[in-house]
Design an enzyme around this catalytic site. Structure first.
Site, PDB file in Angstrom:
ATOM      1  N   ASP A   5      10.667 108.110  90.004  1.00  0.00           N
ATOM      2  CA  ASP A   5       9.522 108.858  89.499  1.00  0.00           C
ATOM      3  C   ASP A   5       9.998 109.573  88.245  1.00  0.00           C
ATOM      4  O   ASP A   5      10.913 110.395  88.301  1.00  0.00           O
ATOM      5  CB  ASP A   5       9.055 109.849  90.578  1.00  0.00           C
ATOM      6  CG  ASP A   5       7.674 110.419  90.250  1.00  0.00           C
ATOM      7  OD1 ASP A   5       7.078 110.003  89.234  1.00  0.00           O
ATOM      8  OD2 ASP A   5       7.211 111.280  91.012  1.00  0.00           O
ATOM      9  N   GLU A  44       6.040 105.425  87.758  1.00  0.00           N
ATOM     10  CA  GLU A  44       6.526 105.415  89.130  1.00  0.00           C
ATOM     11  C   GLU A  44       6.658 103.970  89.614  1.00  0.00           C
ATOM     12  O   GLU A  44       5.783 103.146  89.336  1.00  0.00           O
ATOM     13  CB  GLU A  44       5.504 106.168  90.002  1.00  0.00           C
ATOM     14  CG  GLU A  44       5.956 106.385  91.427  1.00  0.00           C
ATOM     15  CD  GLU A  44       4.857 107.021  92.283  1.00  0.00           C
ATOM     16  OE1 GLU A  44       3.882 107.547  91.728  1.00  0.00           O
ATOM     17  OE2 GLU A  44       5.003 106.951  93.516  1.00  0.00           O
TER      18      GLU A  44
END
Lengths: 380, 450
Positions: free
Chosen positions: B14, B110
């Protein structure tokens, strides 16, 4: 009202009329079938304000009269009667039917509330009944079933002197058929839109005589009516009040390549391969000189199928995708041993037509049929 | 009930405050300062806040107005530059694909990686080294973007792992130790547990994942429903066997707009629908897909939101049909009081498209000509949004610092320059033009400018 009639004769007439009864009538009397006896003639009628049907049969009658009975019930009873002469008698508010050892007593509907059937408009012309049934069947297959666009649920009927052109489309395919007829007056010109399902039904069931008479009143604002009369049967339908698309503009007038398909073998192959084509997924047709390879399915969670079929193909190799139903509908409608398919490109409509084998006397078969299919754009 | 992998072979990445990080890379004067990226209009919402801005309480999904109240003067409020984010994202995703062919990109910032499909040392030491190396390479290749990495035996574990140690985090949860990590955590840290579920659980004394673990499946289902209850029951036991699916196909394509003032005029609503349909269709066509279901999303002035949809007999990808269907759907909605948000979506996607005999010939989906010029609510050609990349005939590349009252202020700097000078121009100054995002990897043009 009192008459005697042959069981087969009565059941044919009642069954034919019952077809056009509305499944959910807007007023109860419309669920009825009207029986009228006058002299040696019985007429069996149904009407729902859109479509009317009227069959006439010979009976031996001892008393004229008219009565309205529940249509579906009458049709079921008559169909089930044993093979004996049928006696029908009006007894007050009931109708008695006896046949062999069977006895029925039906309630009647208030005949005075029944609307009068539209009278047949003036005669426009006459067409061979089998040719008419074939032409209508070939075209109606392409009509849409989605009521949101009324135009697409109709068959366009164009009259130009001694030629009639029928056309229908659901926007994915377009079927067009021309045929000759005998107009009542020369130079007649008209174009109307007829509900496809009604027309197909009528044309198919009016083949007992050699000819069908078309009659037309093209009053505006939804008042137009088409009448079709064959031997002992006549039907009217209200016309659709909608413009039809300018379909001639989309008929390709040249082709980059074409194939000659053996209709039977190609249809069988397409049906087999289409078994794995889930809901609307395309059938891929890969045309190369001498053959076509049909494929369907392909992603991991679907089945896959492939079949090769020998065809004549003239042009650069072409891969084109079709909705299998649309393709099979067209193949089933050409009515020739071999079909010709013309292509412009993989994204342009393909044109399916019957391939007329050279006849011994060299005479071309009258009429023409073209079935356009818009291809499915394949990924990649 | 399916369990989990016996080894920690799923990686979750992330990127940290991704949009803000790209802005700070490309705008040196903003480095170390609070930056908020999002809608800058009256009803804008924050997409990303830099960690400097988060220190003042700015958060994603907060209204921009609220973020402005919380952040100090000097905070940069920028509209997004999605072209720039997407170029940078691609660089990162390419690095992940070097690790394994199985990369599931969840969004622009992500992704999950299945390390079992690559040739890797799956010991804790090996995984830690792998993650540290990956983070360094991302930082170098993107010109300064940082990311947090979680590695574990399931998607859920890795996502929780990358979240726990943010920013610039690295957490390897060895197989077998999942519950030790999970149980002390507050239930709210589990994916899918929002304020409503959190409150319900807390009302019956469930505050940590450990508390959750003690509850029976029957209890949880009674509390939050069948699907959610079963999900929580599994989460508390770290049971998650969802595979990493590369190139996960989109299930729908949609576009929506929030309006600064509630719309009531039917003509305006219809032109908005056409505008949204054009965008949806452009994306469908770019991806070579089409869909059978058209959905209209409609949020009223009072925030009640409804959606209406219609499924067509064939997949469509033309703007006219999508517009027509969405407009028909609009006709069935009570519009009294005005519309705050409209959205148009297409779903039930298919890669094939049944052609339409009556479609305009190979219609390219461009915004229609003059007619639309007037109706399209697109900004006028000479409007500048804060953060936008521009180029000036004499000063070179820069970005819009702010505009208003017929003036636009530009700071002339780029990712490879020191903080640069600020100049103000008339908004219609012909020497100033919109520009492509700058390349942080260095080109002659940017290096030569001082």
């Amino acid at each position: 009202m009192k008459f005697r009639v042959a069981r087969e004769v009565l059941s044919d007439a009642v069954a034919w009329t019952a077809r056009s009864l509305p499944p959910r009538p807007s007023v109860p009397v419309l669920a009825g079938i009207l029986l009228e006896v006058q002299g040696a003639s019985l007429s069996v009628s149904g009407f729902d304000y859109e479509v009317s049907a009227r069959a006439e049969v010979d009976v031996s009658s001892t008393e004229d009269g008219r009565t309205l009975v529940p249509g579906r019930l009458l049709a079921e009873i008559v169909r089930a009667l044993p093979p004996h002469p049928v006696d029908v008698v009006a007894e007050g508010a009931r109708l008695a039917i006896s046949c062999g050892n069977a006895r029925f007593s039906l309630p009647t509907l208030p005949v005075e509330d029944y609307p009068s059937l539209p009278s047949l408009p003036s005669t426009a012309g006459v067409v061979d009944s089998d040719a008419f049934a074939e032409a209508v069947g070939q075209v109606a297959v392409a009509a849409g079933r989605d009521d949101t666009l009324p135009m697409l649920t109709g068959v366009r009927l164009e009259i130009e002197d001694d030629r009639v052109t029928l056309a229908a489309t659901d926007r994915y395919r377009l079927a067009v058929r021309e045929f000759a007829w005998r107009p009542e007056v020369s130079g007649l010109s008209a174009a109307v839109l007829v509900p496809a399902r009604t027309l197909a039904d009528a044309a198919k069931t009016l083949t007992s005589g050699p000819e069908v008479v078309l009659s037309l009143s093209s009053g505006g604002a939804g008042e137009g009516i088409l009448g079709l009369s064959g031997k002992d049967r006549q039907t009217t339908t209200r016309l659709l009040d909608a413009e039809f698309v300018k379909y001639r503009a989309i008929m390709p007038n040249e082709s980059a390549s074409h194939a000659l398909l053996p209709v039977g073998a190609f249809t069988d192959a397409a049906k087999r391969v289409a078994l794995v084509a889930e809901r609307g997924t395309p059938l891929r047709c890969e045309f190369t000189p001498g053959q076509v390879t049909l494929r369907a399915g392909g992603t991991d969670d679907e089945g896959q199928a492939e079949e090769r079929c020998d065809v004549e193909f003239d042009g650069d190799p072409l891969t084109i995708g079709f909705n299998p139903t649309f393709l099979l509908d067209g193949l089933a409608s050409v009515h020739t041993e071999r079909a010709r398919m013309d292509f412009t490109s993989a994204l342009k409509p393909a044109v399916l037509s019957g391939h007329e084998e050279p006849a011994e006397d060299g005479a071309p078969r009258p009429g023409s049929y073209r079935y356009l299919i818009m291809p499915v754009r394949l990924p990649g | 009930m399916q369990g989990m992998r016996s080894e920690a072979s799923v990686l979750h990445l992330d990127l940290d405050a991704f949009f803000a990080a790209v802005e700070q890379r490309d705008k040196p004067s903003l480095r170390g300062r609070p930056v908020v990226v999002g809608g800058t209009g009256g009803r804008g919402v924050v997409s990303t806040a830099s960690y400097e801005a988060r220190a003042y309480g700015a958060r994603s999904a907060m209204s921009t107005a609220e973020a402005r109240r919380r952040c100090p003067p000097g905070t940069a409020f920028l509209g997004g530059r999605f072209a720039a984010y997407s170029v940078t994202s691609r660089v990162v995703m390419d690095l992940l694909r070097e690790l394994s062919p199985l990369v599931e990109q969840v969004s622009v910032d992500e992704a999950y990686v299945d390390l079992a499909a690559g040739d890797h040392d799956l010991s804790v030491a090996g995984l830690t080294a792998l993650a540290r190396d990956l983070k360094e390479r991302i930082h170098a290749a993107t010109g300064g973007v940082r990311g947090s990495v979680g590695i574990g035996s399931s998607k859920t574990m890795t996502k929780i792992g990358s979240e726990l140690d943010k920013p610039d985090g690295l957490l390897v949860v060895p197989a077998g130790s999942e519950l030790d990590v999970l149980h002390p955590l507050p239930v709210r840290s589990l994916p899918g547990v929002g304020p409503a579920t959190g409150d319900r659980l807390s009302a019956v004394g469930v505050r940590t994942v450990g508390d959750l673990h003690e509850r029976s499946l029957t209890d949880l289902v009674a509390l939050v429903g069948q699907a959610h209850g079963t999900g929580l029951f599994r989460l508390a036991r770290a049971l998650d066997d969802r595979p990493v699916v590369p190139d996960r196909e989109a299930k729908s394509v949609s576009a929506e707009r929030t309006y600064a003032t509630d719309l009531t005029d039917l003509g305006r609503l219809q032109s908005e629908i056409r505008w949204l349909a054009d965008r949806v269709v452009a994306r469908l066509q770019k991806e070579g897909t089409a869909g059978r279901t058209v959905t209209l999303k409609f949020r009223r002035y009072d925030f009640t939101t409804l959606t209406r949809s219609q499924t067509l007999p064939q997949p469509v990808d033309d703007a006219r049909t999508v517009t027509d269907v969405a407009t028909r759907l609009l006709a069935g909605i009570d519009r009294t009081g005005g519309v705050r948000l409209l959205g148009v979506g297409v779903s039930a996607l298919a890669t094939y498209v049944q052609g339409d005999l009556f479609a305009p010939d190979e219609a390219p989906v461009v915004i229609d000509t003059e007619e639309d010029e007037e109706e399209t609510p697109a900004p006028q050609s000479r409007s500048w949004h804060p953060g936008q990349d521009v180029a000036h005939a004499e000063m070179g590349s820069g970005w819009v610092w702010g505009s208003g009252l017929g003036r636009v202020t530009v700071r002339f700097e780029g990712p490879l320059t020191p903080p640069g000078p600020v100049r103000t121009y008339a908004v219609d100054d012909p020497a100033l033009v919109p520009a492509e995002p700058p390349d942080w990897r260095g080109t002659e043009d940017q290096k030569s400018r001082s």
